[in-house]
Design a protein around this motif. Structure first.
Motif, PDB file in Angstrom:
ATOM      1  N   PRO A 205       0.843  -1.199   0.000  1.00 11.33           N
ATOM      2  CA  PRO A 205       0.000   0.000   0.000  1.00 11.33           C
ATOM      3  C   PRO A 205       0.881   1.254   0.000  1.00 11.33           C
ATOM      4  O   PRO A 205       2.079   1.182   0.298  1.00 11.33           O
ATOM      5  CB  PRO A 205      -0.793  -0.133   1.302  1.00 11.33           C
ATOM      6  N   PRO A 206       0.322   2.414  -0.319  1.00  7.67           N
ATOM      7  CA  PRO A 206       1.107   3.650  -0.310  1.00  7.67           C
ATOM      8  C   PRO A 206       1.743   3.869   1.071  1.00  7.67           C
ATOM      9  O   PRO A 206       1.130   3.575   2.094  1.00  7.67           O
ATOM     10  CB  PRO A 206       0.073   4.741  -0.605  1.00  7.67           C
ATOM     11  N   ASP A 207       2.972   4.381   1.083  1.00 10.52           N
ATOM     12  CA  ASP A 207       3.644   4.582   2.371  1.00 10.52           C
ATOM     13  C   ASP A 207       3.310   5.935   2.991  1.00 10.52           C
ATOM     14  O   ASP A 207       3.921   6.340   3.979  1.00 10.52           O
ATOM     15  CB  ASP A 207       5.159   4.392   2.244  1.00 10.52           C
ATOM     16  N   THR A 208       2.320   6.616   2.439  1.00 18.48           N
ATOM     17  CA  THR A 208       1.893   7.902   3.011  1.00 18.48           C
ATOM     18  C   THR A 208       1.023   7.705   4.248  1.00 18.48           C
ATOM     19  O   THR A 208       0.813   8.640   5.011  1.00 18.48           O
ATOM     20  CB  THR A 208       1.107   8.717   1.960  1.00 18.48           C
ATOM     21  N   ASP A 209       0.513   6.487   4.446  1.00 23.42           N
ATOM     22  CA  ASP A 209      -0.289   6.159   5.630  1.00 23.42           C
ATOM     23  C   ASP A 209       0.366   4.957   6.298  1.00 23.42           C
ATOM     24  O   ASP A 209       0.273   3.844   5.801  1.00 23.42           O
ATOM     25  CB  ASP A 209      -1.735   5.836   5.232  1.00 23.42           C
ATOM     26  N   ARG A 210       1.033   5.186   7.420  1.00 23.25           N
ATOM     27  CA  ARG A 210       1.755   4.098   8.095  1.00 23.25           C
ATOM     28  C   ARG A 210       0.823   3.044   8.675  1.00 23.25           C
ATOM     29  O   ARG A 210       1.246   1.934   8.967  1.00 23.25           O
ATOM     30  CB  ARG A 210       2.646   4.661   9.213  1.00 23.25           C
ATOM     31  N   ASN A 211      -0.454   3.378   8.866  1.00 26.79           N
ATOM     32  CA  ASN A 211      -1.399   2.430   9.457  1.00 26.79           C
ATOM     33  C   ASN A 211      -2.372   1.905   8.397  1.00 26.79           C
ATOM     34  O   ASN A 211      -3.577   1.898   8.576  1.00 26.79           O
ATOM     35  CB  ASN A 211      -2.181   3.083  10.602  1.00 26.79           C
ATOM     36  N   LEU A 212      -1.827   1.436   7.281  1.00 26.71           N
ATOM     37  CA  LEU A 212      -2.647   0.912   6.192  1.00 26.71           C
ATOM     38  C   LEU A 212      -2.083  -0.425   5.724  1.00 26.71           C
ATOM     39  O   LEU A 212      -0.897  -0.529   5.418  1.00 26.71           O
ATOM     40  CB  LEU A 212      -2.671   1.901   5.021  1.00 26.71           C
ATOM     41  N   ALA A 213      -2.933  -1.445   5.695  1.00 25.40           N
ATOM     42  CA  ALA A 213      -2.548  -2.754   5.171  1.00 25.40           C
ATOM     43  C   ALA A 213      -3.112  -2.910   3.774  1.00 25.40           C
ATOM     44  O   ALA A 213      -4.086  -2.244   3.402  1.00 25.40           O
ATOM     45  CB  ALA A 213      -3.069  -3.863   6.087  1.00 25.40           C
ATOM     46  N   GLY A 214      -2.503  -3.798   2.981  1.00 25.76           N
ATOM     47  CA  GLY A 214      -2.980  -4.057   1.640  1.00 25.76           C
ATOM     48  C   GLY A 214      -3.432  -5.500   1.487  1.00 25.76           C
ATOM     49  O   GLY A 214      -2.841  -6.405   2.086  1.00 25.76           O
ATOM     50  N   TRP A 215      -4.466  -5.700   0.700  1.00 25.71           N
ATOM     51  CA  TRP A 215      -4.964  -7.045   0.378  1.00 25.71           C
ATOM     52  C   TRP A 215      -4.766  -7.273  -1.112  1.00 25.71           C
ATOM     53  O   TRP A 215      -5.110  -6.414  -1.927  1.00 25.71           O
ATOM     54  CB  TRP A 215      -6.448  -7.150   0.742  1.00 25.71           C
ATOM     55  N   TYR A 216      -4.225  -8.440  -1.475  1.00 22.53           N
ATOM     56  CA  TYR A 216      -4.026  -8.762  -2.885  1.00 22.53           C
ATOM     57  C   TYR A 216      -5.384  -9.032  -3.516  1.00 22.53           C
ATOM     58  O   TYR A 216      -5.963 -10.092  -3.356  1.00 22.53           O
ATOM     59  CB  TYR A 216      -3.085  -9.956  -3.041  1.00 22.53           C
ATOM     60  N   ARG A 217      -5.902  -8.038  -4.238  1.00 22.08           N
ATOM     61  CA  ARG A 217      -7.277  -8.067  -4.719  1.00 22.08           C
ATOM     62  C   ARG A 217      -7.518  -9.061  -5.855  1.00 22.08           C
ATOM     63  O   ARG A 217      -8.677  -9.332  -6.189  1.00 22.08           O
ATOM     64  CB  ARG A 217      -7.725  -6.670  -5.127  1.00 22.08           C
ATOM     65  N   SER A 218      -6.479  -9.617  -6.456  1.00 26.25           N
ATOM     66  CA  SER A 218      -6.672 -10.633  -7.495  1.00 26.25           C
ATOM     67  C   SER A 218      -6.703 -12.043  -6.903  1.00 26.25           C
ATOM     68  O   SER A 218      -6.848 -13.017  -7.641  1.00 26.25           O
ATOM     69  CB  SER A 218      -5.563 -10.541  -8.553  1.00 26.25           C
ATOM     70  N   GLY A 219      -6.566 -12.141  -5.601  1.00 26.53           N
ATOM     71  CA  GLY A 219      -6.618 -13.434  -4.924  1.00 26.53           C
ATOM     72  C   GLY A 219      -7.933 -13.611  -4.189  1.00 26.53           C
ATOM     73  O   GLY A 219      -8.881 -12.836  -4.379  1.00 26.53           O
ATOM     74  N   VAL A 220      -7.986 -14.616  -3.344  1.00 31.89           N
ATOM     75  CA  VAL A 220      -9.202 -14.861  -2.565  1.00 31.89           C
ATOM     76  C   VAL A 220      -9.312 -13.826  -1.448  1.00 31.89           C
ATOM     77  O   VAL A 220      -8.322 -13.205  -1.053  1.00 31.89           O
ATOM     78  CB  VAL A 220      -9.241 -16.291  -1.978  1.00 31.89           C
ATOM     79  N   THR A 221     -10.520 -13.648  -0.944  1.00 36.70           N
ATOM     80  CA  THR A 221     -10.729 -12.745   0.183  1.00 36.70           C
ATOM     81  C   THR A 221     -10.509 -13.518   1.479  1.00 36.70           C
ATOM     82  O   THR A 221     -10.724 -14.734   1.526  1.00 36.70           O
ATOM     83  CB  THR A 221     -12.142 -12.146   0.159  1.00 36.70           C
ATOM     84  N   PRO A 222     -10.045 -12.863   2.537  1.00 30.91           N
ATOM     85  CA  PRO A 222      -9.846 -13.560   3.809  1.00 30.91           C
ATOM     86  C   PRO A 222     -11.127 -14.236   4.284  1.00 30.91           C
ATOM     87  O   PRO A 222     -12.175 -13.604   4.375  1.00 30.91           O
ATOM     88  CB  PRO A 222      -9.405 -12.441   4.753  1.00 30.91           C
ATOM     89  N   GLY A 223     -11.036 -15.528   4.543  1.00 32.17           N
ATOM     90  CA  GLY A 223     -12.184 -16.313   4.957  1.00 32.17           C
ATOM     91  C   GLY A 223     -12.646 -17.272   3.877  1.00 32.17           C
ATOM     92  O   GLY A 223     -13.250 -18.299   4.166  1.00 32.17           O
ATOM     93  N   GLN A 224     -12.357 -16.952   2.607  1.00 32.06           N
ATOM     94  CA  GLN A 224     -12.670 -17.862   1.512  1.00 32.06           C
ATOM     95  C   GLN A 224     -11.700 -19.043   1.532  1.00 32.06           C
ATOM     96  O   GLN A 224     -10.581 -18.938   2.065  1.00 32.06           O
ATOM     97  CB  GLN A 224     -12.495 -17.164   0.160  1.00 32.06           C
ATOM     98  N   ARG A 225     -12.105 -20.161   0.895  1.00 35.72           N
ATOM     99  CA  ARG A 225     -11.181 -21.286   0.732  1.00 35.72           C
ATOM    100  C   ARG A 225     -10.010 -20.826  -0.137  1.00 35.72           C
ATOM    101  O   ARG A 225     -10.201 -20.229  -1.184  1.00 35.72           O
ATOM    102  CB  ARG A 225     -11.901 -22.459   0.060  1.00 35.72           C
ATOM    103  N   GLY A 226      -8.813 -21.086   0.309  1.00 38.36           N
ATOM    104  CA  GLY A 226      -7.622 -20.682  -0.420  1.00 38.36           C
ATOM    105  C   GLY A 226      -6.711 -19.846   0.463  1.00 38.36           C
ATOM    106  O   GLY A 226      -6.887 -19.770   1.684  1.00 38.36           O
ATOM    107  N   THR A 227      -5.719 -19.224  -0.157  1.00 38.95           N
ATOM    108  CA  THR A 227      -4.726 -18.438   0.572  1.00 38.95           C
ATOM    109  C   THR A 227      -4.922 -16.959   0.303  1.00 38.95           C
ATOM    110  O   THR A 227      -4.666 -16.485  -0.805  1.00 38.95           O
ATOM    111  CB  THR A 227      -3.296 -18.854   0.156  1.00 38.95           C
ATOM    112  N   ALA A 228      -5.391 -16.224   1.305  1.00 47.26           N
ATOM    113  CA  ALA A 228      -5.565 -14.772   1.198  1.00 47.26           C
ATOM    114  C   ALA A 228      -4.282 -14.090   1.657  1.00 47.26           C
ATOM    115  O   ALA A 228      -3.606 -14.560   2.584  1.00 47.26           O
ATOM    116  CB  ALA A 228      -6.749 -14.319   2.047  1.00 47.26           C
ATOM    117  N   LEU A 229      -3.954 -12.973   1.013  1.00 52.07           N
ATOM    118  CA  LEU A 229      -2.693 -12.278   1.291  1.00 52.07           C
ATOM    119  C   LEU A 229      -2.939 -10.858   1.779  1.00 52.07           C
ATOM    120  O   LEU A 229      -3.653 -10.091   1.126  1.00 52.07           O
ATOM    121  CB  LEU A 229      -1.843 -12.215   0.016  1.00 52.07           C
ATOM    122  N   LEU A 230      -2.337 -10.520   2.929  1.00 54.49           N
ATOM    123  CA  LEU A 230      -2.316  -9.145   3.421  1.00 54.49           C
ATOM    124  C   LEU A 230      -0.861  -8.730   3.551  1.00 54.49           C
ATOM    125  O   LEU A 230      -0.031  -9.479   4.078  1.00 54.49           O
ATOM    126  CB  LEU A 230      -3.009  -9.025   4.781  1.00 54.49           C
TER     127      LEU A 230
END
Length: 196
Positions: A75-100
């Motif tokens: 994610p942009p480094d202008t906000d130190r309290n921001l995480a990024g989710w790989y939007r081309s992958g599965v969402t957290p909680g779905q079957r598979g490997t979600a990435l933050l």
């Protein structure tokens, strides 16, 4: 990568290098051994916030893609309290490997995933989702890998159940090069709360 870690070179008063995981938190024989049975996978819904009580993280989540070199972007480094989710992958909680993914630090100090290396097996990660549900994950292992030996298939590969990876920089710091590796947290879904 030029900006990340720069505060260490300019001003070590922020506390020095981020914590590294202890050998006791590593994968056993290089294999993920969940500490408990996996929860039932959930339908797709984008993450909007991640909370990790053990290290004081409570951060919004924004979608990220790949950078120009085909690597997972941050994610942009202008906000130190921001995480990024790989939007081309599965969402957290779905079957598979979600990435933050998140920065360990920026030029102005420690960032959202600074404390990942201090997590321990069995600790909780909560991911709040756009549909109002919350996915609960449990940490299975925390590893640090040299950038030259990053096990992409193991970290990014498909999973038969709902799993989560949290990724940041770490593994030592060298002036002019930045961080020498990555800290990776392996976690699995243990349950969820439906829309509140």
């Amino acid at each position: 990568m030029v900006v990340v870690g720069a505060w260490l070179v300019q001003d070590g008063a922020h506390g020095g290098l981020p914590p590294l995981p202890s050998p006791a938190q590593a994968l056993v024989d290089g294999v993920i051994h969940p500490a408990a049975l996996s929860g039932t996978p959930m339908a797709a819904s984008a993450p909007v916030r991640v909370r990790i009580p053990g290290i004081g993280v409570d951060a919004p989540v924004a979608g990220v893609g790949l950078d120009g070199a085909g690597h997972l972007a941050t994610p942009p480094d202008t906000d130190r309290n921001l995480a990024g989710w790989y939007r081309s992958g599965v969402t957290p909680g779905q079957r598979g490997t979600a990435l933050l993914v998140g920065h360990v630090d920026t030029a102005s100090g420690p960032a959202v995933f600074y404390g990942l290396g201090a997590l321990r097996r069995g600790e909780r990660i909560d991911v709040l989702r756009a549909d109002g549900s919350t996915a609960w994950f449990m940490v299975d292992a925390v590893e640090v890998y040299a950038k030259s030996a990053f096990p992409s298939h193991q970290v990014y590969g498909r999973a038969p159940d709902a799993q989560l990876r949290l990724i940041t920089c770490g593994g030592g710091f060298r002036r002019g090069e930045g961080y020498l590796g990555n800290v990776v947290v392996y976690a699995h879904l243990t349950g969820h709360r439906a829309r509140a």
